[in-house]
Scaffold this motif. Structure first.
Motif, PDB file in Angstrom:
ATOM      1  N   ALA A 210       0.846  -1.266   0.035  1.00 41.03           N
ATOM      2  CA  ALA A 210      -0.028   0.102   0.132  1.00 41.03           C
ATOM      3  C   ALA A 210       0.988   1.258  -0.010  1.00 41.03           C
ATOM      4  CB  ALA A 210      -0.880  -0.047   1.285  1.00 41.03           C
ATOM      5  N   ALA A 221      -7.537   1.915   6.743  1.00 37.97           N
ATOM      6  CA  ALA A 221      -7.731   1.672   5.144  1.00 37.97           C
ATOM      7  C   ALA A 221      -6.458   1.803   4.728  1.00 37.97           C
ATOM      8  CB  ALA A 221      -8.727   2.614   4.675  1.00 37.97           C
ATOM      9  N   PHE A 223      -4.650   1.876   0.682  1.00 38.48           N
ATOM     10  CA  PHE A 223      -4.831   2.012  -0.846  1.00 38.48           C
ATOM     11  C   PHE A 223      -3.566   1.655  -1.650  1.00 38.48           C
ATOM     12  CE2 PHE A 223      -4.908   4.922  -4.597  1.00 38.48           C
ATOM     13  CZ  PHE A 223      -5.625   4.457  -5.221  1.00 38.48           C
ATOM     14  N   ASP A 231      -5.322  -0.825  -7.319  1.00 37.82           N
ATOM     15  CA  ASP A 231      -6.355   0.039  -7.066  1.00 37.82           C
ATOM     16  C   ASP A 231      -7.146  -0.514  -5.951  1.00 37.82           C
ATOM     17  OD1 ASP A 231      -5.674   1.840  -9.036  1.00 37.82           O
ATOM     18  OD2 ASP A 231      -7.060   0.581 -10.620  1.00 37.82           O
ATOM     19  N   ARG A 232      -6.460  -1.390  -5.143  1.00 45.95           N
ATOM     20  CA  ARG A 232      -7.064  -2.089  -3.805  1.00 45.95           C
ATOM     21  C   ARG A 232      -7.413  -0.984  -2.822  1.00 45.95           C
ATOM     22  NH1 ARG A 232      -3.222  -6.049  -1.103  1.00 45.95           N
ATOM     23  NH2 ARG A 232      -2.122  -4.014  -0.904  1.00 45.95           N
ATOM     24  N   LEU A 233      -8.375  -1.010  -2.088  1.00 45.06           N
ATOM     25  CA  LEU A 233      -8.639  -0.320  -0.689  1.00 45.06           C
ATOM     26  C   LEU A 233      -8.952  -1.563   0.185  1.00 45.06           C
ATOM     27  CD1 LEU A 233      -9.167   2.420   0.211  1.00 45.06           C
ATOM     28  CD2 LEU A 233     -11.609   2.087  -0.132  1.00 45.06           C
ATOM     29  N   HIS A 235      -9.551  -2.689   4.102  1.00 44.73           N
ATOM     30  CA  HIS A 235     -10.020  -2.123   5.262  1.00 44.73           C
ATOM     31  C   HIS A 235      -9.657  -3.123   6.261  1.00 44.73           C
ATOM     32  CE1 HIS A 235     -12.862   0.450   3.011  1.00 44.73           C
ATOM     33  NE2 HIS A 235     -13.069  -0.711   2.240  1.00 44.73           N
ATOM     34  N   THR A 250     -12.426  -1.581  -4.273  1.00 50.18           N
ATOM     35  CA  THR A 250     -11.454  -1.164  -5.218  1.00 50.18           C
ATOM     36  C   THR A 250     -11.825   0.265  -5.377  1.00 50.18           C
ATOM     37  OG1 THR A 250     -11.636  -3.101  -6.698  1.00 50.18           O
ATOM     38  CG2 THR A 250     -11.212  -1.097  -7.636  1.00 50.18           C
ATOM     39  N   LEU A 251     -10.941   1.150  -5.151  1.00 47.88           N
ATOM     40  CA  LEU A 251     -11.016   2.483  -5.406  1.00 47.88           C
ATOM     41  C   LEU A 251     -11.344   3.171  -6.654  1.00 47.88           C
ATOM     42  CD1 LEU A 251     -11.521   4.695  -3.325  1.00 47.88           C
ATOM     43  CD2 LEU A 251      -9.158   5.229  -3.036  1.00 47.88           C
ATOM     44  N   VAL A 264      -0.755  10.251  -4.422  1.00 49.61           N
ATOM     45  CA  VAL A 264      -1.513  10.031  -3.186  1.00 49.61           C
ATOM     46  C   VAL A 264      -0.922  10.577  -2.036  1.00 49.61           C
ATOM     47  CG1 VAL A 264      -2.381   7.788  -4.043  1.00 49.61           C
ATOM     48  CG2 VAL A 264      -0.217   7.963  -2.668  1.00 49.61           C
ATOM     49  N   ILE A 271      -7.629   9.770   2.417  1.00 47.76           N
ATOM     50  CA  ILE A 271      -6.678   9.205   1.356  1.00 47.76           C
ATOM     51  C   ILE A 271      -7.427   9.988   0.475  1.00 47.76           C
ATOM     52  CG2 ILE A 271      -6.025   7.431  -0.103  1.00 47.76           C
ATOM     53  CD1 ILE A 271      -6.540   5.525   2.042  1.00 47.76           C
ATOM     54  N   VAL A 273      -6.353  11.227  -3.707  1.00 46.03           N
ATOM     55  CA  VAL A 273      -5.776  10.641  -4.918  1.00 46.03           C
ATOM     56  C   VAL A 273      -5.790  11.782  -5.724  1.00 46.03           C
ATOM     57  CG1 VAL A 273      -5.938   8.849  -6.522  1.00 46.03           C
ATOM     58  CG2 VAL A 273      -6.555   8.272  -4.098  1.00 46.03           C
TER      59      VAL A 273
END
Length: 288
Positions: A210, A221, A223, A231-233, A235, A250-251, A264, A271, A273
């Motif tokens: 991340a 969280a 990212f 693009d993983r988010l 938690h 996915t964000l 970022v 977060i 972006v």
């Protein structure tokens, strides 16, 4: 797994779009800043001082423009000081330019001091007290350090016993505390230098790769990631010693598309972006 869209947060006013975006950030108080030059820097060129603009968009929507004279960093990091001044730092420190690696400007854009914090800056974030947090990537073993605005070292990770601190992948500075997620072990590291009893808390974490982290209460969280997890988010919830996974999403950008090339920033529960062409910030807030 679901798609979560960023909320539009701040945009560079259109009248400044003709300039080149050198870098951009969101400060600890929520204002977005763009460092602009007339043209893009030339790779391998000499770091000849140049004039630049900082365009600031504050949370209420008002816009402020500050002219900076004799900026030296062609591949810079930027943040704002609580007194209205700015910090501009070269991410790479050449031997003949180390004394001027970090430039501090007052609220009128005049240089007031210069100093070096070491090569290979991955993150540079200013906290509410005006302390400058620097996270380095793997070409500098310094890890994470905190500096005053006059160049005095005020905290270092040297004796903090952070496992696998070879590259500060993610750094979040909020209030006067910092949260980091460093390569290679990717623990979640809580840093509060002004807490005498336990200034550093290290929590084991299974999320790898991340580049941004947000924390709110016992929620966290992450990212970003490697390969298909770009693009993983992810938690999680904080325990005393670990981060317990609670799900993965996915964000996306506000229009639902992938961010692509992005910048970022992590600040507290948010977060931020910024996707190419780097003129707008979107936000994900774990507290909402």
């Amino acid at each position: 797994m679901q798609k979560i869209a960023l909320i539009p947060y701040a945009s560079l006013p259109r009248e400044h779009h003709a300039r080149h975006v050198l870098t951009s950030t969101v400060d600890v108080f929520g204002s977005a800043h763009w460092l602009l030059a007339e043209r893009a820097p030339q790779p391998g060129g000499d770091a000849v001082p140049f004039g630049a603009l900082v365009v600031s968009v504050h949370p209420a929507g008002d816009v402020e423009v500050t002219e900076l004279s004799a900026v030296r960093a062609h591949w810079p990091k930027l943040d704002r000081l609580p007194d209205g001044g700015f910090v501009v730092a070269a991410s790479r420190a050449r031997h003949n330019e180390e004394a001027h690696q970090v430039q501090v400007f007052d609220a009128r854009g005049r240089e007031t001091s210069t100093f070096s914090v070491g090569d290979a800056i991955e993150h540079l974030l200013v906290d509410e007290d005006g302390q400058i947090w620097v996270g380095h990537f793997d070409e500098n073993p310094a890890g994470i350090r905190r500096w005053s605005a006059t160049g005095r070292l005020t905290w270092t990770s040297d004796s903090a016993r952070i496992p696998g601190l070879f590259d500060c992948y993610a750094l979040n500075v909020s209030g006067t505390a910092a949260w980091a997620c460093p390569y290679t072990d990717f623990p979640l590291v809580e840093i509060r230098p002004d807490r005498p009893s336990q200034p550093v808390v290290v929590r084991a974490n299974r999320v790898r790769g991340a580049h941004a982290v947000a924390v709110h209460g016992d929620r966290v969280a992450f990212f970003g990631g490697y390969g298909e997890e770009r693009d993983r988010l992810a938690h999680g919830e904080l325990t005393e010693t670990t981060v317990a996974s609670t799900g993965v999403d996915t964000l996306t950008l506000p229009d639902g598309t992938p961010p692509g090339r992005r910048r970022v920033a992590g600040r507290g529960s948010r977060i931020y972006v910024q996707a190419e062409p780097f003129t707008a910030w979107g936000a994900f807030d774990i507290s909402s």
